[in-house]
Design a protein around this motif. Sequence first.
Motif, mmCIF file in Angstrom:
data_model
loop_
_atom_site.group_PDB
_atom_site.id
_atom_site.type_symbol
_atom_site.label_atom_id
_atom_site.label_comp_id
_atom_site.label_asym_id
_atom_site.label_seq_id
_atom_site.Cartn_x
_atom_site.Cartn_y
_atom_site.Cartn_z
ATOM 1 N N LEU A 79 51.848 46.544 55.150
ATOM 2 C CA LEU A 79 52.243 46.418 53.774
ATOM 3 C C LEU A 79 51.268 47.271 52.989
ATOM 4 O O LEU A 79 51.584 47.953 52.114
ATOM 5 N N ALA A 80 50.013 47.184 53.321
ATOM 6 C CA ALA A 80 48.948 48.102 52.501
ATOM 7 C C ALA A 80 49.245 49.502 52.724
ATOM 8 O O ALA A 80 49.272 50.385 51.729
ATOM 9 N N ALA A 81 49.742 49.989 53.883
ATOM 10 C CA ALA A 81 49.692 51.426 54.028
ATOM 11 C C ALA A 81 51.372 51.715 53.292
ATOM 12 O O ALA A 81 51.087 52.637 52.667
ATOM 13 N N ALA A 82 52.324 50.709 53.136
ATOM 14 C CA ALA A 82 53.404 51.088 52.341
ATOM 15 C C ALA A 82 52.933 51.089 50.922
ATOM 16 O O ALA A 82 53.559 52.132 50.130
ATOM 17 N N PHE A 83 52.102 50.346 50.405
ATOM 18 C CA PHE A 83 51.614 50.251 48.960
ATOM 19 C C PHE A 83 50.660 51.627 48.683
ATOM 20 O O PHE A 83 50.340 51.961 47.406
ATOM 21 N N GLY A 84 50.045 52.171 49.880
ATOM 22 C CA GLY A 84 48.968 53.052 49.569
ATOM 23 C C GLY A 84 47.503 52.610 49.385
ATOM 24 O O GLY A 84 46.695 53.224 48.735
ATOM 25 N N GLY A 85 47.454 51.439 49.884
ATOM 26 C CA GLY A 85 46.453 50.694 49.835
ATOM 27 C C GLY A 85 45.423 50.303 51.028
ATOM 28 O O GLY A 85 45.921 50.973 52.156
ATOM 29 N N GLN A 86 44.524 49.414 51.228
ATOM 30 C CA GLN A 86 43.827 48.945 52.496
ATOM 31 C C GLN A 86 44.138 47.594 52.460
ATOM 32 O O GLN A 86 44.354 46.717 51.605
ATOM 33 N N ALA A 87 44.355 47.084 53.669
ATOM 34 C CA ALA A 87 44.040 45.622 54.091
ATOM 35 C C ALA A 87 42.823 45.208 54.172
ATOM 36 O O ALA A 87 42.135 45.641 55.132
ATOM 37 N N ILE A 88 42.546 44.163 53.267
ATOM 38 C CA ILE A 88 41.056 43.646 53.481
ATOM 39 C C ILE A 88 41.021 42.123 53.717
ATOM 40 O O ILE A 88 41.593 41.292 52.928
ATOM 41 N N ALA A 89 40.390 41.821 54.836
ATOM 42 C CA ALA A 89 40.325 40.432 55.215
ATOM 43 C C ALA A 89 38.899 39.777 54.269
ATOM 44 O O ALA A 89 38.238 40.449 54.102
ATOM 45 N N VAL A 90 39.389 38.526 53.747
ATOM 46 C CA VAL A 90 38.212 38.100 53.004
ATOM 47 C C VAL A 90 37.861 36.906 53.911
ATOM 48 O O VAL A 90 38.601 36.029 54.059
ATOM 49 N N LEU A 91 36.546 36.785 54.554
ATOM 50 C CA LEU A 91 36.192 35.638 55.144
ATOM 51 C C LEU A 91 35.021 34.842 54.309
ATOM 52 O O LEU A 91 34.116 35.567 54.042
ATOM 53 N N LEU A 92 35.232 33.787 54.035
ATOM 54 C CA LEU A 92 34.183 32.864 53.509
ATOM 55 C C LEU A 92 33.515 32.089 54.436
ATOM 56 O O LEU A 92 34.254 31.416 55.292
ATOM 57 N N GLY A 93 32.172 32.072 54.472
ATOM 58 C CA GLY A 93 31.546 31.385 55.507
ATOM 59 C C GLY A 93 29.852 31.344 55.367
ATOM 60 O O GLY A 93 29.403 31.853 54.156
ATOM 61 N N SER A 94 29.369 30.954 56.195
ATOM 62 C CA SER A 94 27.714 30.764 56.223
ATOM 63 C C SER A 94 27.266 31.359 57.641
ATOM 64 O O SER A 94 27.741 30.526 58.667
ATOM 65 N N ASP A 95 26.666 32.359 57.715
ATOM 66 C CA ASP A 95 26.073 32.937 58.969
ATOM 67 C C ASP A 95 27.281 33.306 60.054
ATOM 68 O O ASP A 95 27.212 32.667 61.061
ATOM 69 N N ALA A 96 28.162 33.633 59.292
ATOM 70 C CA ALA A 96 29.600 33.875 60.395
ATOM 71 C C ALA A 96 29.914 35.411 60.419
ATOM 72 O O ALA A 96 31.235 35.962 60.617
ATOM 73 N N LYS A 97 28.855 36.246 60.501
ATOM 74 C CA LYS A 97 29.293 37.773 60.273
ATOM 75 C C LYS A 97 29.994 37.999 61.622
ATOM 76 O O LYS A 97 30.953 39.165 61.613
ATOM 77 N N ALA A 98 29.545 37.494 62.794
ATOM 78 C CA ALA A 98 30.083 37.787 64.056
ATOM 79 C C ALA A 98 31.586 37.486 63.787
ATOM 80 O O ALA A 98 32.359 38.315 64.385
ATOM 81 N N LEU A 99 32.089 36.460 63.312
ATOM 82 C CA LEU A 99 33.510 36.313 63.156
ATOM 83 C C LEU A 99 33.978 37.450 62.181
ATOM 84 O O LEU A 99 35.372 37.642 62.735
ATOM 85 N N ALA A 100 33.616 37.716 61.096
ATOM 86 C CA ALA A 100 33.895 38.710 60.212
ATOM 87 C C ALA A 100 34.305 40.037 60.997
ATOM 88 O O ALA A 100 35.169 40.640 60.802
ATOM 89 N N GLU A 101 33.610 40.362 62.057
ATOM 90 C CA GLU A 101 33.461 41.440 62.687
ATOM 91 C C GLU A 101 34.735 41.564 63.832
ATOM 92 O O GLU A 101 34.832 42.454 64.224
ATOM 93 N N SER A 102 35.276 40.502 63.906
ATOM 94 C CA SER A 102 36.461 40.290 64.928
ATOM 95 C C SER A 102 37.746 40.191 64.317
ATOM 96 O O SER A 102 38.761 39.990 64.922
ATOM 97 N N VAL A 103 37.724 40.572 62.957
ATOM 98 C CA VAL A 103 39.228 40.558 62.325
ATOM 99 C C VAL A 103 39.636 42.095 62.372
ATOM 100 O O VAL A 103 39.021 42.852 61.762
ATOM 101 N N GLY A 104 40.879 42.276 62.848
ATOM 102 C CA GLY A 104 41.441 43.580 62.894
ATOM 103 C C GLY A 104 42.286 44.072 61.657
ATOM 104 O O GLY A 104 43.354 44.668 61.551
ATOM 105 N N ALA A 105 41.332 44.108 60.457
ATOM 106 C CA ALA A 105 41.839 44.508 59.040
ATOM 107 C C ALA A 105 41.728 45.827 58.932
ATOM 108 O O ALA A 105 40.819 46.606 59.962
ATOM 109 N N ASP A 106 41.717 46.405 57.793
ATOM 110 C CA ASP A 106 41.155 47.844 57.538
ATOM 111 C C ASP A 106 39.606 47.598 57.336
ATOM 112 O O ASP A 106 38.817 48.549 57.658
ATOM 113 N N SER A 107 39.074 46.535 56.578
ATOM 114 C CA SER A 107 38.077 46.225 56.393
ATOM 115 C C SER A 107 37.832 44.790 56.056
ATOM 116 O O SER A 107 38.773 44.163 55.917
#
Length: 319
Positions: A30-58
């Motif tokens: 969808l983001a490609a069709a809009f001309g933007g980026q797909a951004i996953a938003v992860l809320l957590g604590s000490d959870a950077k490793a989880l954030a690193e495993s989502v296949g969004a654009d960022s």
Amino acid sequence: MSNNVFVLAEHLNGKLADITFEMAGKAKELAAAFGGQAIAVLLGSDAKALAESVGADSVSYVDDPALAEFNPEAYSRVLAALIKERGPRLVMMGNTSVGMDLGAGLSVATGLPLIAYVNGLAVDGGALVATSQIYGGKIQAEAVPDGEACLVSCLAGAFPADAGRGAAPVEQIASPVPLGDLKVKFVKLIQPEGGDVDITQQAILVSIGRGIGGQENIELAQELAEALGAAVSASRPITDAGWLPKTRQVGKSGLTVKPKVYLAFGISGAPEHLEGMRGAETIIAVNTDPKAPIFDVAHYGATCDILDLLPALSEKVKG
Ligand SMILES: Cc1cc2nc3c(=O)[nH]c(=O)nc-3n(C[C@H](O)[C@H](O)[C@H](O)COP(=O)(O)OP(=O)(O)OC[C@H]3O[C@@H](n4cnc5c(N)ncnc54)[C@H](O)[C@@H]3O)c2cc1C
């Protein structure tokens, strides 16, 4: 407003929920069709490793001790602030207990429309078109949001998960709003009672419905499941009757399953049941009624009496 698509990443006990990957994959399209980026938003604590495993654009990872566990008040405050600050075109949440807890309140807080029970999303002439299951799935409604930006909550299993697996650059940020004065406090996570089979993790499910006729026939399904290395699951009338535990129920008020093979024996295919199993890779339905709605989603089907078929099939599989 930007042309970006936000995806709220869901996680529990240090594991990302499949709905996160399902939405991330769709968000990229969808983001490609809009001309933007797909951004996953992860809320957590000490959870950077989880954030690193989502296949969004960022991935925008908001790190705060108050976000260690899901807390609807904390999540709503942070998400509302991020949406106002960054103006995404679309915000995708799961139509899960988390998304349902957040959706309506976020809609009020941000002034953006919310489309719920979404199982289809497309961009047509630059505008978002969402397909939404209403009346328990009996009707598919197409909705175009009023205004350019909106929130959607997506049904589990609506989009393939594989396109959203992978990794993306992570931007770690502090909470944009103070979270020290929350009125909702996380107390403890109560896990469902263990001891039974986890039907969400099975490759093959032998699933039975009211067509099984009586409790005395359940062993026919158990015998086939044993021969196939599968587990037995069921529609709601079977668990309501107490013939199998609630942990075996597939559907709206049960569990969502995605096995490689789902054998539906004597299940009519009510929308509430389909909601929990339509994401299975291969669906094989057996029903005496050729017009049973389960055949609309089945890849293979047979019309015969399951009480004859089950023992014959078990014999055949056992060789
Ligand atoms: C809010 C809400 C939540 C719900 N949540 C769920 C849920 O989580 N999961 C769920 O499953 N349901 C749920 N339901 C119930 C749902 O609406 C259906 O009533 C239910 O799925 C029907 O179960 P069934 O297909 O086993 O039974 P039935 O609809 O009675 O179908 C039985 C089928 O078996 C066939 N049959 C009969 N005898 C034989 C035979 N000998 N051989 C072969 N076929 C035979 C019949 O032709 C029929 O198609 C929910 C309902 C509501 C309102």
